[in-house]
Design an enzyme around this catalytic site. Sequence first.
Site, PDB file in Angstrom:
ATOM      1  N   LYS A 258       0.849  -1.201   0.000  1.00 55.41           N
ATOM      2  CA  LYS A 258       0.000   0.000   0.000  1.00 55.41           C
ATOM      3  C   LYS A 258       0.881   1.246   0.000  1.00 55.41           C
ATOM      4  O   LYS A 258       1.720   1.416   0.878  1.00 55.41           O
ATOM      5  CB  LYS A 258      -0.916  -0.005   1.226  1.00 55.41           C
ATOM      6  N   ASP A 263      -2.525  10.180   3.751  1.00 50.81           N
ATOM      7  CA  ASP A 263      -3.941   9.819   3.875  1.00 50.81           C
ATOM      8  C   ASP A 263      -4.682  10.854   4.713  1.00 50.81           C
ATOM      9  O   ASP A 263      -4.651  10.815   5.938  1.00 50.81           O
ATOM     10  CB  ASP A 263      -4.059   8.418   4.512  1.00 50.81           C
ATOM     11  N   LYS A 270     -10.346  12.803   7.864  1.00 51.78           N
ATOM     12  CA  LYS A 270      -9.922  12.444   9.221  1.00 51.78           C
ATOM     13  C   LYS A 270      -9.892  13.692  10.105  1.00 51.78           C
ATOM     14  O   LYS A 270      -9.680  14.789   9.603  1.00 51.78           O
ATOM     15  CB  LYS A 270      -8.487  11.868   9.186  1.00 51.78           C
ATOM     16  N   ASP A 281       1.480   6.192   5.687  1.00 45.85           N
ATOM     17  CA  ASP A 281       0.534   5.278   5.048  1.00 45.85           C
ATOM     18  C   ASP A 281       1.054   4.640   3.756  1.00 45.85           C
ATOM     19  O   ASP A 281       0.314   3.945   3.066  1.00 45.85           O
ATOM     20  CB  ASP A 281      -0.788   6.026   4.793  1.00 45.85           C
ATOM     21  N   ASP A 340     -12.133   7.156   3.268  1.00 46.23           N
ATOM     22  CA  ASP A 340     -10.979   6.895   4.129  1.00 46.23           C
ATOM     23  C   ASP A 340     -10.612   5.403   4.152  1.00 46.23           C
ATOM     24  O   ASP A 340      -9.566   5.029   4.660  1.00 46.23           O
ATOM     25  CB  ASP A 340     -11.266   7.407   5.553  1.00 46.23           C
ATOM     26  N   GLU A 342      -9.379   3.735   1.813  1.00 49.91           N
ATOM     27  CA  GLU A 342      -8.798   3.883   0.474  1.00 49.91           C
ATOM     28  C   GLU A 342      -7.712   2.857   0.175  1.00 49.91           C
ATOM     29  O   GLU A 342      -7.471   2.546  -0.984  1.00 49.91           O
ATOM     30  CB  GLU A 342      -8.237   5.307   0.304  1.00 49.91           C
ATOM     31  N   ARG A 344      -7.577  -0.330   0.628  1.00 43.12           N
ATOM     32  CA  ARG A 344      -8.123  -1.526  -0.040  1.00 43.12           C
ATOM     33  C   ARG A 344      -8.463  -1.249  -1.503  1.00 43.12           C
ATOM     34  O   ARG A 344      -8.454  -2.167  -2.324  1.00 43.12           O
ATOM     35  CB  ARG A 344      -9.328  -2.038   0.752  1.00 43.12           C
TER      36      ARG A 344
HETATM   37  N1  BES Z   1      -4.444   4.400   6.831  1.00 39.49           N
HETATM   38  C1  BES Z   1      -5.629   4.147   7.570  1.00 39.49           C
HETATM   39  C2  BES Z   1      -5.427   3.114   8.679  1.00 39.49           C
HETATM   40  C3  BES Z   1      -4.549   3.549   9.806  1.00 39.49           C
HETATM   41  C4  BES Z   1      -5.085   4.272  10.855  1.00 39.49           C
HETATM   42  C5  BES Z   1      -3.216   3.207   9.839  1.00 39.49           C
HETATM   43  C6  BES Z   1      -4.270   4.675  11.893  1.00 39.49           C
HETATM   44  C7  BES Z   1      -2.396   3.601  10.880  1.00 39.49           C
HETATM   45  C8  BES Z   1      -2.924   4.343  11.912  1.00 39.49           C
HETATM   46  C9  BES Z   1      -6.704   3.638   6.640  1.00 39.49           C
HETATM   47  O1  BES Z   1      -6.684   4.129   5.345  1.00 39.49           O
HETATM   48  C10 BES Z   1      -8.009   4.026   7.222  1.00 39.49           C
HETATM   49  O2  BES Z   1      -8.271   5.195   7.298  1.00 39.49           O
HETATM   50  N2  BES Z   1      -8.801   3.047   7.623  1.00 39.49           N
HETATM   51  C11 BES Z   1     -10.060   3.297   8.217  1.00 39.49           C
HETATM   52  C12 BES Z   1     -11.056   2.348   7.609  1.00 39.49           C
HETATM   53  C13 BES Z   1     -12.485   2.667   7.961  1.00 39.49           C
HETATM   54  C14 BES Z   1     -12.903   3.958   7.313  1.00 39.49           C
HETATM   55  C15 BES Z   1     -13.343   1.525   7.481  1.00 39.49           C
HETATM   56  C16 BES Z   1      -9.918   3.052   9.708  1.00 39.49           C
HETATM   57  O3  BES Z   1      -9.204   2.138  10.114  1.00 39.49           O
HETATM   58  O4  BES Z   1     -10.508   3.829  10.474  1.00 39.49           O
HETATM   59 ZN    ZN Z   2      -4.885   4.726   4.661  1.00 42.99          ZN
HETATM   60 MN    MN Z   3      -7.684   5.965   5.168  1.00 47.67          MN
END
Ligand code: BES
Ligand code: ZN
Ligand code: MN
Length: 490
Positions: A258, A263, A270, A281, A340, A342, A344
């Site tokens: 990834k 992000d 966020k 990220d 968010d 993203e 995947r």
């Molecule tokens: N990059 C984030 C995941 C993340 C969060 C990594 C904190 C490291 C620290 C990812 O893209 C994300 O935002 N995931 C969301 C998914 C949700 C919207 C289903 C999450 O984990 O909140």
């Molecule tokens: Zn992310």
């Molecule tokens: Mn995200």
Amino acid sequence: MDTEQARGESTLMNIATVSDLEGASGDLLILPVFEERVWGPGAAEIVQSLGDWLESYFDGLDFTGKVGQAAAVPGDDRFGRILFLGLGAEADADTLRKVAGIGGRAATRYARVVTTLAQVEIDGAGDAVVYGFLLGQYTFDKYLSKPKPAQTTDLVLVGDVGADDIERGRVVAAGVALARDLVNEPAAGKKPEVLASIAADMAAAAGIDTKVYDEVEIEAEGFGGLRAVSLGATNPPRMVVLDYQPEGATKSLALVGKGIVFDSGGLSIKPASGMETMKTDMSGAAAVFGAIKAIAELGIAVNVTAIAPLTENMTGGAAQRPGDIFTARNGKTVEVLNTDAEGRLVLADGLSLAVEAAPDLIVDVATLTGACMVALGKKVAGVFSYDDDAAAQVEAAAARGGEKVWRMPFEKEYRSKLDSPIADIKNIGDRYAGAITAALFLAEFTDERPWAHLDIAGPARAENDDGYITKGGTGFAVSTLVALAEDMAG
Ligand code: BES
Ligand code: ZN
Ligand code: MN
């Protein structure tokens, strides 16, 4: 950022061996001590020569040789200073890496460092000591007006340490250091095209083939997820494909990382605090770059392809909107209800591309979900797969690489959480099992091939120095992926 700066400077020091401690000299001597103050290799003689005061001095410090304990004393006529490091009762390779990291960090002010750590009787002790020491000295100081790089120019290992061991330690550490450099770089310095060209330069130097798809090719080639995420960004996306095809290889491994260079969450934005570390990220991409570099430099006989979809996830006027639908590379349609989620989306295309070459194993690495961090914390990555063999291969490689992973359930009953009334799948489930639904989403793009997913959201970044880990980007997964390639080479 340029390639010159992304080279893991600490890994360039001279590393030599001497057969025994007698006759050796240097600015610092590092000696191991086992639990209950059982002297490690070479320590008893030195302690004897230093005099009786040392035991009572250590009594006063309560220095008993527990893992991570450190005590330094003034040296003798041969060594400027002597550092004793606790190894605990029964040292293993993990402990040795960790303690060597503590030694490396403590040694930064000394030019010539001598140690008997590699004489501890463990398979691959030299590898572990070199790896830990070099990474303990890692710094990211290019933006400091007064950089404080480590002063160590020479590491001298006492004992019968094999050249291959030393080489492996150095090369894998350099792969980790590259990944750390890329992660620690602020997003402004690693726009997708910049990061792609750093990867291409690294690949050229390591004899790896490169194909970089630009934004026009990304659209033409049907990388719909990568394109969708990139729509809100001014800086255009890139899809990087690195190919290492050594002679004599019979197995093939595809690594998908990834590469979200920042992000923001996109329109599903966020909160400010959640964005502070989101330059991290792209740690999956950094890990696959560091790993393929090390694999090629070690000449491991496995075909390896590293695929990294690179983009920012931003909120520009052309950004994808919640409710929009795109078609991924493999033809599946995706309803994006949260921009968010993203990672995947870009991995959907990366995995689809990986599948097309029918490799023996596909492993993706991603800072994918906060949910995985909630489940496993900051030190342990999640392993997900429908394929027990693939998961076991990754678990075994991680154990050997000294990285903590834990297999999570791949619960197919949760797939219905991702059902969309108007597309083949939607990109979020409900509030439960978020790390598992993310893995279930990825599995829609793997064509049921041998595959494992590593969620490194926690361990990609460290809040503090700890052993060979340094605050900031950790380079997590590089070591595991190199070990995995070795296992496949047999
Ligand atoms: N990059 C984030 C995941 C993340 C969060 C990594 C904190 C490291 C620290 C990812 O893209 C994300 O935002 N995931 C969301 C998914 C949700 C919207 C289903 C999450 O984990 O909140
Ligand atoms: Zn992310
Ligand atoms: Mn995200």
